[in-house]
Design an enzyme around this catalytic site. Sequence first.
Site, mmCIF file in Angstrom:
data_model
loop_
_atom_site.group_PDB
_atom_site.id
_atom_site.type_symbol
_atom_site.label_atom_id
_atom_site.label_comp_id
_atom_site.label_asym_id
_atom_site.label_seq_id
_atom_site.Cartn_x
_atom_site.Cartn_y
_atom_site.Cartn_z
ATOM 1 N N GLN A 179 -38.948 139.626 52.455
ATOM 2 C CA GLN A 179 -39.860 141.487 53.034
ATOM 3 C C GLN A 179 -39.872 142.140 54.571
ATOM 4 O OE1 GLN A 179 -39.748 143.706 51.134
ATOM 5 N NE2 GLN A 179 -39.393 142.798 49.042
ATOM 6 N N SER A 199 -32.367 139.245 52.867
ATOM 7 C CA SER A 199 -30.856 139.127 52.048
ATOM 8 C C SER A 199 -31.160 140.780 52.536
ATOM 9 C CB SER A 199 -32.238 139.885 50.281
ATOM 10 O OG SER A 199 -31.334 140.527 49.897
ATOM 11 N N GLY A 200 -29.796 140.929 52.831
ATOM 12 C CA GLY A 200 -29.730 142.423 53.168
ATOM 13 C C GLY A 200 -29.630 143.477 53.105
ATOM 14 N N HIS A 201 -29.874 143.882 51.295
ATOM 15 C CA HIS A 201 -30.367 145.204 51.396
ATOM 16 C C HIS A 201 -31.668 146.009 51.153
ATOM 17 C CE1 HIS A 201 -32.101 144.474 47.236
ATOM 18 N NE2 HIS A 201 -31.470 143.462 47.139
ATOM 19 N N THR A 237 -15.772 131.940 48.212
ATOM 20 C CA THR A 237 -15.356 133.037 49.295
ATOM 21 C C THR A 237 -16.180 134.172 49.683
ATOM 22 O OG1 THR A 237 -12.972 132.845 48.368
ATOM 23 C CG2 THR A 237 -13.314 134.878 49.561
ATOM 24 N N CYS A 325 -43.857 146.148 31.231
ATOM 25 C CA CYS A 325 -43.938 146.553 30.018
ATOM 26 C C CYS A 325 -43.052 146.005 28.766
ATOM 27 C CB CYS A 325 -43.704 147.822 30.514
ATOM 28 S SG CYS A 325 -44.203 148.948 28.504
HETATM 29 N N1 PLP Z 1 -37.552 137.453 47.535
HETATM 30 C C1 PLP Z 1 -38.861 138.099 47.710
HETATM 31 C C2 PLP Z 1 -39.710 137.988 48.173
HETATM 32 C C3 PLP Z 1 -38.113 139.753 46.900
HETATM 33 O O1 PLP Z 1 -38.678 140.278 47.117
HETATM 34 C C4 PLP Z 1 -36.814 139.341 46.720
HETATM 35 C C5 PLP Z 1 -36.631 140.772 45.784
HETATM 36 O O2 PLP Z 1 -37.636 141.522 45.699
HETATM 37 C C6 PLP Z 1 -36.529 138.497 45.980
HETATM 38 C C7 PLP Z 1 -36.401 137.621 47.341
HETATM 39 C C8 PLP Z 1 -34.742 138.683 45.918
HETATM 40 O O3 PLP Z 1 -33.824 139.038 46.228
HETATM 41 P P1 PLP Z 1 -32.426 139.516 46.331
HETATM 42 O O4 PLP Z 1 -32.859 141.304 46.158
HETATM 43 O O5 PLP Z 1 -31.105 139.328 47.601
HETATM 44 O O6 PLP Z 1 -32.425 138.051 44.929
#
Ligand code: PLP
Length: 389
Positions: A179, A199-201, A237, A325
């Site tokens: 984050q 993390s890319g996304h 890969t 929930c």
């Molecule tokens: N660590 C944190 C602090 C995250 O907020 C997230 C995803 O919300 C992750 C790890 C996991 O990342 P990914 O969605 O790429 O698996």
Amino acid sequence: MRKVYFDHNASTPVHPEVAAAVQPFLGDLFGNPSSIHWAGRDVRKAVEDARAEIASFYGCRPLEVVFTSSGTEADNLAVKGVAYRPGNAGKHIVTSRVEHPAIMNTCLFLESQGFRVTYVPVNRQGIVEPEAVRSALENDTILVSVMAANNETGCLMPIAEIGAIAREAGVLMHTDAVQATGKVPLPWESLPVDLLTFSGHKVNGIKGAGGLVVRKGIEIEAVLHGGHQERGRRGGTENLPGIVGFGVAAECAARELKAEAPRLLALRGRLEAGLRAALPDTVIHGERAPRLPNTVNASFPGARSDHLLMALDARGVCVSAGAACASGAVEPSPVLQAMGVPRDLAVCALRLSMGRDTRADDVDRVIAALGESVRAVRGAAATAGAKGA
Ligand code: PLP
């Protein structure tokens, strides 16, 4: 109805430059980066260019970047990779009570395998205190893993101080910077951190590409055994479009960070002030803590978060509930519980997270929609209560 996306901590829209850059890798550039013929050589260069871009973003060496499929996999690689590294005799890990499930559940798994884990508490503002980490260290501690920024509250942890304590004790330090990446500076060279997850996304890249920065000289065991990709640290890969996309996303984030951080901070101020004006009993979690500029976690007393989420969705607004929930019953977020937020308030918490596409009029729309939604949910709860009485 105009839609507004306020859930950037869950995932972000793909940056237009990323979308354009990955196109050729869905067409002619399809080779396997490990192949030594022309089709492989073309794409190997693209993987290494992306690695160099990411290295330049963090200020690390390209060879320190290990690509994985996600932040989750990188967290697993960090923690299990240290636990199972050759020659390791230690059995104790220190982490915090507010980590993402990717760390939490990995630690719980390791406990089932004979490791011991200390889950350090946070203070009422949601911050891991460095001295609490120092007190948790034991003779055979092998790793301290504390996130750089919390995904629910946006609270920024003092990872430089915590890393210094770990280093002084001769213990490796990992930080989950999923984050924090692209939102606050993470100067690898001066940070006493040995392993860093990304993390890319979460930074306008595409899904399916993440990674771990591993400080030069540190050996970790692979989690995915297979081919010799990533210098034996991660078999499989490579996700070519994902990696290329992340390289471009990192380049864009590096270029945009300086302007984006104060812009988002101003939007966060506008959002918090607007919520307070519309709903004076709003409680902002971690309000006095240093926080990511894009994140607000707030409770709206008397309005359950799952009901609020649906009411907002009906108004075209995406947010995230701070409570899960399960079969009709709401479970408050473990992060808010760890901060000592009372249960009745924790079940009314929402996470609002902004990004590079968020504008001031989106903030105003969310404030208006939340005002309506909170009143509607409270009204429905009062009617249900009166009927039940
Ligand atoms: N660590 C944190 C602090 C995250 O907020 C997230 C995803 O919300 C992750 C790890 C996991 O990342 P990914 O969605 O790429 O698996």
